[in-house]
Design a protein around this motif. Structure first.
Motif, short mmCIF file in Angstrom:
data_model
loop_
_atom_site.label_atom_id
_atom_site.label_comp_id
_atom_site.label_asym_id
_atom_site.label_seq_id
_atom_site.Cartn_x
_atom_site.Cartn_y
_atom_site.Cartn_z
N ASP A 11 0.84 -1.22 0.00
CA ASP A 11 0.00 0.00 0.00
C ASP A 11 0.87 1.25 0.00
O ASP A 11 0.87 1.97 1.02
CB ASP A 11 -0.92 -0.05 1.23
CG ASP A 11 -1.93 1.08 1.23
OD1 ASP A 11 -2.37 1.49 0.15
OD2 ASP A 11 -2.30 1.55 2.33
N PRO A 12 1.60 1.57 -1.07
CA PRO A 12 1.68 0.88 -2.36
C PRO A 12 2.95 0.01 -2.43
O PRO A 12 3.77 0.03 -1.51
CB PRO A 12 1.83 2.06 -3.34
CG PRO A 12 2.68 3.04 -2.57
CD PRO A 12 2.27 2.90 -1.13
N ILE A 35 -2.30 -9.94 -1.95
CA ILE A 35 -2.65 -8.80 -1.10
C ILE A 35 -3.65 -9.28 -0.06
O ILE A 35 -4.77 -9.68 -0.39
CB ILE A 35 -3.24 -7.67 -1.96
CG1 ILE A 35 -2.20 -7.20 -2.98
CG2 ILE A 35 -3.71 -6.53 -1.07
CD1 ILE A 35 -2.62 -6.02 -3.82
N TYR A 43 -6.55 1.52 4.33
CA TYR A 43 -5.51 1.60 3.29
C TYR A 43 -5.61 2.92 2.54
O TYR A 43 -6.70 3.51 2.43
CB TYR A 43 -5.68 0.44 2.31
CG TYR A 43 -5.56 -0.92 2.97
CD1 TYR A 43 -4.30 -1.43 3.30
CD2 TYR A 43 -6.68 -1.69 3.26
CE1 TYR A 43 -4.19 -2.67 3.91
CE2 TYR A 43 -6.58 -2.92 3.88
CZ TYR A 43 -5.33 -3.42 4.19
OH TYR A 43 -5.20 -4.64 4.80
N PHE A 45 -4.64 3.08 -0.77
CA PHE A 45 -5.06 2.66 -2.12
C PHE A 45 -5.97 1.44 -1.97
O PHE A 45 -5.66 0.53 -1.20
CB PHE A 45 -3.84 2.31 -2.97
CG PHE A 45 -2.91 3.48 -3.16
CD1 PHE A 45 -3.18 4.45 -4.11
CD2 PHE A 45 -1.79 3.63 -2.36
CE1 PHE A 45 -2.35 5.55 -4.28
CE2 PHE A 45 -0.94 4.73 -2.51
CZ PHE A 45 -1.23 5.68 -3.47
N THR A 47 -7.93 -2.12 -2.90
CA THR A 47 -7.31 -3.39 -3.29
C THR A 47 -7.09 -3.48 -4.80
O THR A 47 -6.02 -3.90 -5.25
CB THR A 47 -8.19 -4.58 -2.83
OG1 THR A 47 -8.60 -4.34 -1.49
CG2 THR A 47 -7.43 -5.88 -2.90
N ARG A 50 -4.18 -1.46 -5.89
CA ARG A 50 -2.89 -2.06 -5.49
C ARG A 50 -2.54 -3.23 -6.41
O ARG A 50 -1.38 -3.43 -6.76
CB ARG A 50 -2.94 -2.48 -4.01
CG ARG A 50 -2.79 -1.29 -3.07
CD ARG A 50 -2.85 -1.69 -1.63
NE ARG A 50 -4.22 -1.84 -1.18
CZ ARG A 50 -4.63 -2.67 -0.23
NH1 ARG A 50 -3.76 -3.45 0.39
NH2 ARG A 50 -5.89 -2.75 0.10
N SER A 127 6.26 1.23 2.81
CA SER A 127 5.04 1.81 2.24
C SER A 127 4.54 2.95 3.12
O SER A 127 4.00 3.94 2.61
CB SER A 127 3.95 0.74 2.13
OG SER A 127 4.32 -0.26 1.23
#
Ligand code: ADP
Length: 157
Positions: A11-12, A35, A43, A45, A47, A50, A127
């Motif tokens: 993430d990321p 993931i 998060y 971003f 799912t 990502r 991240s």
């Protein structure tokens, strides 16, 4: 055929992750980047984004498949006939944390974890640092793969 899963939040995805993935590729015939979805975690971003980012980096690498999963990593390994869990180590704190998880996974599911040591030039990358820089409008281009920058810009502008 030897296979492994590299589980994480991504993430990321960063140059720290790609360092570990690139070192692992010669070791395995199949590498699933998975993931893990943790409903309690927030998060930056989503799912699908990502997944898209990781696929953008590895679109030409046939050994790699990118998926999402819920539940225990050992169950995911058994369901997908994956022999090993891959994890990266940056420092002693990572080791202490990872040791307990790896021993649990061996006890629980009889799955071995393979650890690879990050290169010194990427060991400081995480991240969470990347997300902090993004929140403050900074430049992350030295910390993440170039392929994800257009996708990051779609979300953060
Ligand atoms: P998690 O929430 O499961 O820790 P991360 O995406 O943060 O998910 O990390 C996934 C894996 O990548 C972990 O094994 C972590 O140690 C490894 N990793 C992350 N950053 C680096 C780095 N800079 N160098 C080496 N390994 C790293």
């Amino acid at each position: 055929m030897t296979s492994a899963v590299f589980p994480g939040s991504f993430d990321p995805i960063t140059l720290g992750h790609t360092d570990i993935i690139n070192r692992a590729l010669p070791l395995f015939d199949r590498l699933m980047i998975a993931i893990g979805i943790n409903v309690d975690k927030k998060y930056m971003f989503d799912t699908e984004m990502r997944i898209k980012m990781i696929e953008a980096v590895y679109q030409d690498e046939p050994k790699i498949e990118v998926v999402k999963y819920t539940g225990l990593t050992v169950d995911f390994c058994h369901q997908n006939q994956l022999h090993f869990i891959l994890r990266g180590l940056r420092n002693p704190a990572d080791f202490e944390f990872e040791k307990a998880i790896a021993q649990t996974n061996r006890k629980l599911g009889n799955v071995e974890t393979v650890f690879l040591l990050t290169g010194p030039e990427t060991s400081f990358i995480s991240s969470s640092i990347v997300r902090d820089i993004l929140r403050n409008g900074g430049d992350i281009s030295k910390l993440v793969p170039a392929e994800i920058l257009p996708l990051v810009n779609q979300v953060c502008h």
